[in-house]
Write an enzyme that holds these catalytic residues in place. Structure first.
Site, PDB file in Angstrom:
ATOM      1  N   ALA A  47      13.036  50.909 -13.666  1.00 31.87           N
ATOM      2  CA  ALA A  47      12.499  51.335 -12.374  1.00 31.87           C
ATOM      3  C   ALA A  47      12.377  52.855 -12.202  1.00 31.87           C
ATOM      4  CB  ALA A  47      13.340  50.705 -11.255  1.00 31.87           C
ATOM      5  N   ARG A  89       2.811  47.781 -11.983  1.00 29.74           N
ATOM      6  CA  ARG A  89       3.920  46.816 -11.948  1.00 29.74           C
ATOM      7  C   ARG A  89       4.380  46.679 -10.496  1.00 29.74           C
ATOM      8  NH1 ARG A  89       8.376  47.071 -16.441  1.00 29.74           N
ATOM      9  NH2 ARG A  89       8.424  44.865 -15.892  1.00 29.74           N
ATOM     10  N   ASP A 235      15.811  46.925  -9.543  1.00 35.26           N
ATOM     11  CA  ASP A 235      14.401  47.319  -9.384  1.00 35.26           C
ATOM     12  C   ASP A 235      14.015  47.484  -7.928  1.00 35.26           C
ATOM     13  OD1 ASP A 235      14.486  46.052 -12.187  1.00 35.26           O
ATOM     14  OD2 ASP A 235      12.615  47.188 -12.067  1.00 35.26           O
TER      15      ASP A 235
HETATM   16  O1  MRU Z   1      11.023  45.023 -17.073  1.00 33.49           O
HETATM   17  P1  MRU Z   1      11.871  46.265 -17.145  1.00 33.49           P
HETATM   18  O2  MRU Z   1      12.389  46.539 -18.524  1.00 33.49           O
HETATM   19  O3  MRU Z   1      11.164  47.450 -16.533  1.00 33.49           O
HETATM   20  O4  MRU Z   1      13.118  45.919 -16.228  1.00 33.49           O
HETATM   21  C1  MRU Z   1      14.123  46.875 -16.114  1.00 33.49           C
HETATM   22  C2  MRU Z   1      15.286  46.434 -15.302  1.00 33.49           C
HETATM   23  O5  MRU Z   1      15.319  45.345 -14.785  1.00 33.49           O
HETATM   24  C3  MRU Z   1      16.367  47.449 -15.061  1.00 33.49           C
HETATM   25  O6  MRU Z   1      17.606  46.835 -14.953  1.00 33.49           O
HETATM   26  C4  MRU Z   1      16.070  48.222 -13.754  1.00 33.49           C
HETATM   27  O7  MRU Z   1      14.753  48.679 -13.743  1.00 33.49           O
HETATM   28  C5  MRU Z   1      17.004  49.346 -13.546  1.00 33.49           C
HETATM   29  S1  MRU Z   1      16.739  50.654 -14.690  1.00 33.49           S
HETATM   30  C6  MRU Z   1      17.772  51.936 -14.290  1.00 33.49           C
END
Ligand code: MRU
Length: 348
Positions: A47, A89, A235
């Site tokens: 995120a 996204r 997220d």
């Molecule tokens: O699909 P992604 O790899 O973008 O998902 C990432 C996550 O779910 C993380 O746990 C979240 O973004 C926190 S990152 C500090």
């Protein structure tokens, strides 16, 4: 730890996270369209890192526009850039948060010769602030961790998912700096394998002892007393504390409750979306079925099988022991504590 993303003389350079850990390769984005593609295809993910990338994408897009455009033309081009990046996204609110910050600067400096420079500066501030927030999360979080603890984490909420240092891995890094007997279990995190590919790699680079398990081993490890804490990233967190994070997080939270293990969510203020009353309102991204039917390009499921691939789930607030934020530790009742956090920071 190498930065996941960098602004280098008008180019956005990102380590290509699709290829880690076997290949360390860099993706050079020369246009906002390149940045949008990088976010969609998971060259960059996590995120806070998505937010930084989107901000740099705006700066890149506007910098490349003809200096002679009128105010109206500039605004029309800006909307194209903004909406392209906004569509990449849907779940991580940091994307929308960063784009909103860029829009504020655009509105303020439209018609000013400094516009382009100001947008680049804002993107770089978002990047710098993110690292600072992660460090603060680490400092607050480490106070919660007892000596010799073993921490389970899911997905990758590390330096690769942020501008640097990480949120969940920021707490782990800070705890390990204070006590080198801290150890980690990393869930592999099907289907995209962020745990196996990225978290294991990141922690090993920092010489933090990590044991990799498949997602379905977490319950057994908890039941055998091998895990003392769960720490994950997020997220999007709604006003009542419901938390969207990588698919599988909800199952881990339920298992943690069943086994009496504290379940912490580490996240900066940019991940809280207090405009949403509860997690039911959080948009959940569905990704390509190929991520489920194939592993690293090798087909493992029958042709034409029906597939679902929600990339995130929502953990109800009642499973969250506390939020570890850059403004401190927040405990239930979350509707109250999150509102107080927002009000305390509204002068920022
Ligand atoms: O699909 P992604 O790899 O973008 O998902 C990432 C996550 O779910 C993380 O746990 C979240 O973004 C926190 S990152 C500090």
């Amino acid at each position: 730890m190498l930065p996941a993303i960098e602004w280098r003389n008008g180019t956005v350079v990102m380590v290509d996270q699709r290829r880690l850990p076997t290949v360390e390769e860099y993706f050079h984005a020369h246009s906002y369209e390149d940045v949008a593609t990088a976010i969609e295809t998971m060259v960059i993910r996590g995120a806070p890192a998505i937010g930084v990338a989107a901000a740099m994408g705006v700066a890149l897009g506007v910098s490349s526009l003809d200096e002679k455009l009128s105010g109206d033309q500039l605004r029309a081009e800006y909307e194209k850039i903004h909406s392209r990046l906004q569509r990449t996204r849907p779940t991580a609110v940091n994307l929308f948060w960063a784009l909103a910050r860029m829009r504020t600067v655009f509105e303020k400096y439209l018609g000013n010769p400094d516009l382009r420079r100001r947008l680049v500066e804002e993107a770089l501030s978002i990047e710098r602030e993110d690292i600072d927030m992660c460090r603060r999360i680490g400092q607050y979080g480490r106070e919660l961790i007892q000596k010799g603890a073993c921490i389970l984490t899911h997905c990758n909420a590390g330096g690769l998912a942020t501008a640097g240092y990480g949120t969940a891995l920021g707490v782990i890094r800070a705890a390990f700096e204070a006590d080198s007997s801290v150890t980690v279990f990393a869930d592999e995190t099907r289907p995209f394998l962020q745990g196996a590919r990225l978290t294991a790699w990141e922690l090993m680079k920092d010489h933090i002892p990590v044991t990799l398990i498949t997602d379905n081993m977490a319950g057994f490890m908890m039941n055998r007393g091998a895990i003392n804490y769960v720490i994950v990233g997020a997220d999007r967190i709604a006003a009542n504390g419901d938390t969207a994070n990588k698919i599988g997080t909800y199952s881990v939270a339920v298992l943690a409750r069943e086994n009496g293990i504290p379940f912490y969510v580490a996240a900066p203020v940019s991940t809280f979306d207090l405009s949403l009353v509860s997690g039911e309102q959080i948009p959940i991204e569905e990704r390509s079925p190929d991520e489920v039917t194939n592993i690293q390009g090798v087909r493992i499921a029958p042709q034409n099988v029906v597939v679902r691939n929600p990339a995130f789930d929502v953990t109800p607030a009642r499973f969250v022991t506390a939020f570890i934020t850059d403004r401190g530790i927040l405990k239930a009742p979350y509707t109250e504590t999150l509102r107080l956090m927002r009000d305390a920071g509204s002068g920022d």
